[in-house]
Motif scaffolding. Structure first.
Motif, mmCIF file in Angstrom:
data_model
loop_
_atom_site.group_PDB
_atom_site.id
_atom_site.type_symbol
_atom_site.label_atom_id
_atom_site.label_comp_id
_atom_site.label_asym_id
_atom_site.label_seq_id
_atom_site.Cartn_x
_atom_site.Cartn_y
_atom_site.Cartn_z
ATOM 1 N N ASP A 3 -1.843 -28.428 -12.767
ATOM 2 C CA ASP A 3 -1.063 -28.591 -11.550
ATOM 3 C C ASP A 3 -0.379 -27.258 -11.263
ATOM 4 O O ASP A 3 0.616 -26.915 -11.904
ATOM 5 C CB ASP A 3 -0.036 -29.718 -11.762
ATOM 6 C CG ASP A 3 0.719 -30.036 -10.490
ATOM 7 O OD1 ASP A 3 0.733 -29.190 -9.574
ATOM 8 O OD2 ASP A 3 1.294 -31.134 -10.412
ATOM 9 N N LYS A 6 3.475 -27.151 -10.630
ATOM 10 C CA LYS A 6 4.325 -27.208 -11.832
ATOM 11 C C LYS A 6 4.297 -25.886 -12.589
ATOM 12 O O LYS A 6 5.315 -25.410 -13.071
ATOM 13 C CB LYS A 6 3.871 -28.354 -12.734
ATOM 14 C CG LYS A 6 4.306 -29.699 -12.194
ATOM 15 C CD LYS A 6 3.950 -30.828 -13.114
ATOM 16 C CE LYS A 6 4.399 -32.141 -12.476
ATOM 17 N NZ LYS A 6 3.817 -33.301 -13.119
ATOM 18 N N TYR A 10 7.412 -23.484 -13.579
ATOM 19 C CA TYR A 10 7.717 -23.020 -14.943
ATOM 20 C C TYR A 10 7.817 -21.488 -14.984
ATOM 21 O O TYR A 10 8.634 -20.924 -15.698
ATOM 22 C CB TYR A 10 6.629 -23.458 -15.950
ATOM 23 C CG TYR A 10 6.443 -24.950 -16.094
ATOM 24 C CD1 TYR A 10 7.428 -25.847 -15.679
ATOM 25 C CD2 TYR A 10 5.280 -25.485 -16.653
ATOM 26 C CE1 TYR A 10 7.250 -27.215 -15.808
ATOM 27 C CE2 TYR A 10 5.099 -26.854 -16.789
ATOM 28 C CZ TYR A 10 6.081 -27.709 -16.359
ATOM 29 O OH TYR A 10 5.911 -29.062 -16.486
ATOM 30 N N LYS A 13 11.084 -20.420 -12.881
ATOM 31 C CA LYS A 13 12.382 -20.894 -13.393
ATOM 32 C C LYS A 13 13.224 -19.818 -14.101
ATOM 33 O O LYS A 13 14.406 -19.656 -13.781
ATOM 34 C CB LYS A 13 12.114 -22.074 -14.343
ATOM 35 C CG LYS A 13 13.262 -23.030 -14.479
ATOM 36 C CD LYS A 13 12.816 -24.215 -15.337
ATOM 37 C CE LYS A 13 14.014 -24.892 -15.952
ATOM 38 N NZ LYS A 13 13.606 -25.918 -16.929
ATOM 39 N N VAL A 63 4.486 -15.282 -23.177
ATOM 40 C CA VAL A 63 4.204 -16.549 -22.492
ATOM 41 C C VAL A 63 3.099 -16.413 -21.437
ATOM 42 O O VAL A 63 2.626 -17.432 -20.923
ATOM 43 C CB VAL A 63 5.470 -17.189 -21.857
ATOM 44 C CG1 VAL A 63 6.551 -17.397 -22.893
ATOM 45 C CG2 VAL A 63 5.976 -16.393 -20.685
ATOM 46 N N TYR A 66 0.185 -18.634 -22.009
ATOM 47 C CA TYR A 66 0.260 -20.046 -21.621
ATOM 48 C C TYR A 66 -0.415 -20.257 -20.256
ATOM 49 O O TYR A 66 -1.224 -21.175 -20.094
ATOM 50 C CB TYR A 66 1.725 -20.502 -21.574
ATOM 51 C CG TYR A 66 1.903 -21.892 -21.023
ATOM 52 C CD1 TYR A 66 1.597 -23.008 -21.798
ATOM 53 C CD2 TYR A 66 2.351 -22.104 -19.722
ATOM 54 C CE1 TYR A 66 1.741 -24.288 -21.297
ATOM 55 C CE2 TYR A 66 2.506 -23.382 -19.211
ATOM 56 C CZ TYR A 66 2.198 -24.475 -20.000
ATOM 57 O OH TYR A 66 2.331 -25.732 -19.485
ATOM 58 N N ALA A 70 -3.957 -22.038 -19.094
ATOM 59 C CA ALA A 70 -3.997 -23.086 -18.066
ATOM 60 C C ALA A 70 -5.029 -22.732 -16.987
ATOM 61 O O ALA A 70 -5.262 -23.518 -16.063
ATOM 62 C CB ALA A 70 -2.616 -23.270 -17.448
ATOM 63 N N ASN B 74 -10.690 -22.173 -16.795
ATOM 64 C CA ASN B 74 -10.633 -22.874 -18.095
ATOM 65 C C ASN B 74 -11.945 -22.835 -18.873
ATOM 66 O O ASN B 74 -12.306 -23.786 -19.552
ATOM 67 C CB ASN B 74 -10.216 -24.342 -17.905
ATOM 68 C CG ASN B 74 -8.829 -24.492 -17.369
ATOM 69 O OD1 ASN B 74 -8.645 -25.035 -16.285
ATOM 70 N ND2 ASN B 74 -7.842 -24.010 -18.101
ATOM 71 N N TYR B 84 3.329 -18.647 -27.731
ATOM 72 C CA TYR B 84 3.054 -18.415 -26.310
ATOM 73 C C TYR B 84 3.674 -19.450 -25.370
ATOM 74 O O TYR B 84 3.572 -19.312 -24.155
ATOM 75 C CB TYR B 84 1.540 -18.355 -26.061
ATOM 76 C CG TYR B 84 0.833 -19.683 -26.294
ATOM 77 C CD1 TYR B 84 0.723 -20.619 -25.270
ATOM 78 C CD2 TYR B 84 0.300 -20.006 -27.526
ATOM 79 C CE1 TYR B 84 0.092 -21.836 -25.474
ATOM 80 C CE2 TYR B 84 -0.333 -21.208 -27.739
ATOM 81 C CZ TYR B 84 -0.425 -22.123 -26.718
ATOM 82 O OH TYR B 84 -1.035 -23.326 -26.926
ATOM 83 N N ILE B 89 11.396 -25.774 -21.370
ATOM 84 C CA ILE B 89 10.603 -26.877 -20.788
ATOM 85 C C ILE B 89 10.143 -27.776 -21.936
ATOM 86 O O ILE B 89 9.772 -27.275 -23.011
ATOM 87 C CB ILE B 89 9.380 -26.326 -20.013
ATOM 88 C CG1 ILE B 89 9.853 -25.394 -18.890
ATOM 89 C CG2 ILE B 89 8.544 -27.464 -19.418
ATOM 90 C CD1 ILE B 89 8.838 -24.397 -18.446
ATOM 91 N N GLN B 97 -0.254 -29.465 -18.954
ATOM 92 C CA GLN B 97 -0.931 -28.434 -18.161
ATOM 93 C C GLN B 97 -2.080 -27.771 -18.920
ATOM 94 O O GLN B 97 -2.887 -27.064 -18.331
ATOM 95 C CB GLN B 97 0.075 -27.357 -17.724
ATOM 96 C CG GLN B 97 1.229 -27.890 -16.917
ATOM 97 C CD GLN B 97 0.783 -28.681 -15.704
ATOM 98 O OE1 GLN B 97 -0.157 -28.294 -15.013
ATOM 99 N NE2 GLN B 97 1.427 -29.806 -15.458
#
Lengths: 100, 218
Positions: A3, A6, A10, A13, A63, A66, A70, B74, B84, B89, B97
């Motif tokens: 998504d 979202k 993240y 933020k 990060v 991440y 995704a 992906n 990571y 959150i 996700q």
């Protein structure tokens, strides 16, 4: 696919407060010197984005994996994030000009 | 079954050749163990395949279709050596996700997830965080999984728990795994590749690891 709304939230933020504060400072300068400096202020806003990206790449680079896992590139995440931030800034500027 | 093919990878740092004749392929359904000494370029190779490190030359394809960035759409997921997950959150939201919806039920049955679903990363120990991050990658949507030192920073019991999960995941995905705990790699892998002097050597017999100087043989 993940998504993206979202994921952008993240991603946005941790820098939201800084960017909002910067936007308010920009509006304050427009309040002080008039709308004629709006172009210059936009330039400073873009400098702010460059500085944020530079700082993030030092403090939060880990990060990035991440978001890549995704399925999204970091360039794309920054493009969405700054696009939203710029939209918010123009919305605030428009409201200020309307109520002035 | 898809096949990931990596060929002719060349990488140099400051004129020093790190990778010069790398070839490997990985089919869905198999685990490839990548071994090599410190600094031989194992992590660099995984990053090149994932698309986050530029090589002098590289050819990466899935079913003969050239892949510029492995993470786009992906196709490939990568567990880096560092943590990571973003801070602030909840784990459950972050996992949604990354984890494949088809594997979600299986993922949520993991005790490490059940214990920590409502927590944020600062509330987890280093080992718990590493375990969760590894599990998220293993259960991700990607067809191919790259695991960089998944057995490091976790206890031997946790390492034992990983192995059947990796084997189960390999039934539907291709996995390339590297770690210095070579006995774990040998146990979990279908094929072993040694990276030495920038070149991949396909290992058919574990004694070859001694021959090529990776193990002392004592």
């Amino acid at each position: 696919m993940s998504d993206i709304r979202k994921l952008v939230w993240y991603f946005y933020k941790p820098i939201l407060l800084w960017n909002l504060a910067f936007s308010f400072v920009c509006l304050w300068f427009i309040y002080l010197y008039g709308v004629k400096i709006a172009g210059l202020i936009l330039f400073f806003k873009l400098i702010g984005y460059a500085a944020t990206t530079y700082l993030q790449s030092y403090t939060a680079k880990n990060v990035y994996m991440y978001y890549r896992n995704a399925g999204y590139s970091i360039r794309r995440m920054y493009a969405y994030t700054y696009g939203i931030d710029l939209t918010l800034y123009f919305a605030m500027l428009t409201i200020y000009l309307l109520i002035k | 079954m898809k096949t990931l093919k990596v060929d002719s990878v060349q990488l140099e740092f400051d004129g020093r050749k790190i990778l010069q004749s790398v070839y490997l392929n990985c089919r869905q359904g198999e685990v490839i163990g990548l071994l090599g000494r410190n600094g031989c370029g194992k992590s660099s190779l995984l990053k090149i395949i994932f698309g986050t490190l530029e090589a002098g030359y590289r050819y990466v394809s899935i079913d003969e279709q050239y892949i510029q960035k492995g993470y786009h759409h992906n196709r490939i997921a990568y567990l880096p050596q560092h943590n990571y997950l973003p801070a602030g959150i909840k784990i459950e939201k972050l996992a949604k996700q990354i984890v494949d919806p088809q594997s979600w039920a299986e993922f949520t049955e993991l005790s490490i997830f059940q214990r920590n679903a409502g927590k944020k990363i600062h509330e987890l120990s280093g080992g718990e965080l590493r375990q969760l991050e590894t599990m998220m990658i293993i259960h991700s949507r990607a067809d191919f999984i790259l695991l960089d030192e998944p057995f490091t920073h976790i206890s031997p019991i946790q390492a034992e728990e990983f192995k059947p999960v990796i084997r189960a995941c390999a039934k539907r995905k291709g996995i390339i795994i590297t770690d210095h705990q070579y006995h774990n790699i040998l146990e979990v892998s279908d094929k072993v590749i040694l990276l030495s002097d920038g070149v991949t050597k396909h290992i058919n017999n574990n004694d070859e690891l001694v021959t090529y100087g990776y193990l002392s043989g004592k």
